[in-house]
Design a protein around this motif. Structure first.
Motif, PDB file in Angstrom:
ATOM      1  N   ILE A   1       0.845  -1.193   0.000  1.00 26.34           N
ATOM      2  CA  ILE A   1       0.000   0.000   0.000  1.00 26.34           C
ATOM      3  C   ILE A   1       0.882   1.246   0.000  1.00 26.34           C
ATOM      4  O   ILE A   1       1.873   1.312   0.726  1.00 26.34           O
ATOM      5  CB  ILE A   1      -0.899  -0.008   1.257  1.00 26.34           C
ATOM      6  CG1 ILE A   1      -1.866  -1.201   1.208  1.00 26.34           C
ATOM      7  CG2 ILE A   1      -1.650   1.304   1.411  1.00 26.34           C
ATOM      8  CD1 ILE A   1      -2.597  -1.448   2.515  1.00 26.34           C
TER       9      ILE A   1
ATOM     10  N   TYR B   1      -1.132   2.554   4.926  1.00 23.90           N
ATOM     11  CA  TYR B   1      -0.069   1.571   5.207  1.00 23.90           C
ATOM     12  C   TYR B   1       0.058   1.340   6.707  1.00 23.90           C
ATOM     13  O   TYR B   1       0.111   0.184   7.165  1.00 23.90           O
ATOM     14  CB  TYR B   1       1.272   2.048   4.635  1.00 23.90           C
ATOM     15  CG  TYR B   1       2.434   1.242   5.167  1.00 23.90           C
ATOM     16  CD1 TYR B   1       2.775   0.016   4.603  1.00 23.90           C
ATOM     17  CD2 TYR B   1       3.151   1.677   6.280  1.00 23.90           C
ATOM     18  CE1 TYR B   1       3.809  -0.744   5.125  1.00 23.90           C
ATOM     19  CE2 TYR B   1       4.187   0.917   6.808  1.00 23.90           C
ATOM     20  CZ  TYR B   1       4.511  -0.291   6.233  1.00 23.90           C
ATOM     21  OH  TYR B   1       5.530  -1.044   6.765  1.00 23.90           O
TER      22      TYR B   1
ATOM     23  N   LEU C   1      -0.765  -4.607  -1.080  1.00 22.38           N
ATOM     24  CA  LEU C   1      -1.867  -4.141  -1.911  1.00 22.38           C
ATOM     25  C   LEU C   1      -2.128  -5.107  -3.050  1.00 22.38           C
ATOM     26  O   LEU C   1      -3.266  -5.388  -3.409  1.00 22.38           O
ATOM     27  CB  LEU C   1      -1.539  -2.745  -2.478  1.00 22.38           C
ATOM     28  CG  LEU C   1      -2.530  -2.166  -3.482  1.00 22.38           C
ATOM     29  CD1 LEU C   1      -3.855  -1.853  -2.772  1.00 22.38           C
ATOM     30  CD2 LEU C   1      -1.967  -0.904  -4.126  1.00 22.38           C
TER      31      LEU C   1
END
Length: 389
Positions: free
Chosen positions: A277, A283, A295
């Motif tokens: 992410i 995050y 992600l």
């Protein structure tokens, strides 16, 4: 074996006008929270302590934008989780002017043995136009400070084809960089990336770019000056004295496995490529919840692995080792790519030798077009499978 570790620290005190990496203005509390989340990710993804790895690379952002306490926390986390004492190369990225004696001592104390300095250009006016915070004198001060702590394995990173830059201007930058007599240099052509200040100016017609001919001339100047100084080119954008080639970057170009930790970091593990992410708050939230801020996971099958072997390996001036390819995949390179190799040789972009294939000087300039010829269809591998039966 996982050969290497990449750790991303996304904070900067200034955002450069050309940068599209995952970054965020430094905020002390957010940086502290980020390090806690990073610790949870690493401890969740990697078992035990003192895990052996060949290389460690702390990138950014600007890792040295962390304050002393935070930098010590980061280095202590890495030292606990990975066998730093037997790590062949341990690099941190830094900006000139970000160091003081205490930070330099911390790096030495915790086993960092290589520093990559983002110098970009030896021109104060141009540095300001790039959005850089440092000035030329900061480069000299930082190099001296590092050498005082016996941190002599230093790389200077340069950028060329900058707005309004001439070949003569870039030649002066290369000469001043070489006067430091350092073991490693990198130089990259400026890329105008979306979501950057330069991109917005470029779209409005407010950014003057050197012509392609001028860019090629700058690259030629770079190669000639490096060679004259005894700094050998070993990759499209990288030059080093013998024995000082970046072992971490060679992990990428050799298509070896590596961990990727932190916001926006990529990892390459057996059978998959991972992407974390990017937004820092997201995050931190996910990494604190379960230690898995991934992600996207991309499956890397045989087709993708072979393609990347060629794309990445041909970036090295040594090219693709035929015997290594045979050992890795169980069939010779020519069995899969003979017609493509022959065609590229005729174009003057590729050279085939007894033990390797590698790009010519012209091939380097047309690298993306060369790489397209090594894309595979599923039928290609099916034909190889039938041949081996």
């Amino acid at each position: 074996m996982i050969h290497s570790v990449y750790i991303h620290i996304p904070f900067c005190h200034h955002i450069c006008h050309y940068c599209d990496f995952t970054k965020f203005f430094y905020n002390e509390q957010m940086a502290t929270d980020y390090l806690e989340a990073l610790s949870n990710e690493i401890n969740t993804q990697v078992d035990g302590t003192k895990n052996p790895v060949r290389t460690i690379f702390i990138g950014g952002g600007t890792p040295t934008s962390l304050n002393h306490t935070q930098l010590k926390t980061l280095l202590a986390l890495i030292a606990d989780k990975f066998d730093v004492a037997h790590c062949e190369e341990y690099t941190i990225e830094a900006n000139p002017g970000d160091f003081d004696e205490e930070k330099a001592k911390l790096l030495k104390e915790f086993g960092v043995n290589r520093v990559s300095l983002g110098v970009q250009v030896f021109d104060d006016e141009m540095l300001e136009k790039l959005g850089r915070a440092h000035r030329i004198q900061d480069v000299y001060k930082t190099v001296n400070l590092l050498k005082q702590q016996s941190l002599t394995n230093i790389s200077l990173d340069l950028i060329y084809s900058l707005p309004n830059q001439t070949a003569e201007h870039f030649a002066k930058t290369v000469s001043e960089a070489l006067a430091f007599n350092l073991p490693h240099y990198s130089a990259y052509s400026l890329q105008i990336e979306p979501k950057t200040i330069f991109y917005n100016r470029y779209k409005k017609g407010q950014l003057h770019r050197p012509t392609q001919e001028e860019e090629v001339k700058m690259y030629d100047i770079l190669k000639v000056k490096m060679k004259e100084a005894g700094i050998q080119q070993y990759e499209i954008s990288n030059f080093a004295k013998s024995g000082f080639e970046s072992k971490h970057n060679l992990t990428y170009w050799n298509n070896d496995y590596y961990y990727g930790f932190g916001a926006g970091a990529s990892g390459y593990l057996p059978g998959k490529r991972t992407n974390n992410i990017k937004p820092i708050p997201a995050y931190i939230k996910q990494a604190m919840e379960d230690g898995n801020p991934t992600l996207k996971i991309e499956s890397i099958g045989l087709k993708e692995k072979i393609e990347e072997e060629l794309f990445l390996g041909l970036r090295k001036l040594s090219g693709i080792d035929k015997q290594k390819f045979l050992s890795e995949y169980g069939f010779p390179l020519e069995l899969l790519y003979k017609s493509e190799i022959d065609y590229l040789i005729q174009k003057g972009w590729l050279v085939e030798e007894e033990k390797s294939i590698h790009l010519t000087d012209d091939g380097v300039l047309f690298g993306n077009e060369v790489f397209e010829h090594f894309l595979l269809e599923d039928e290609d591998l099916e034909a190889i499978a039938l041949t081996k039966k």
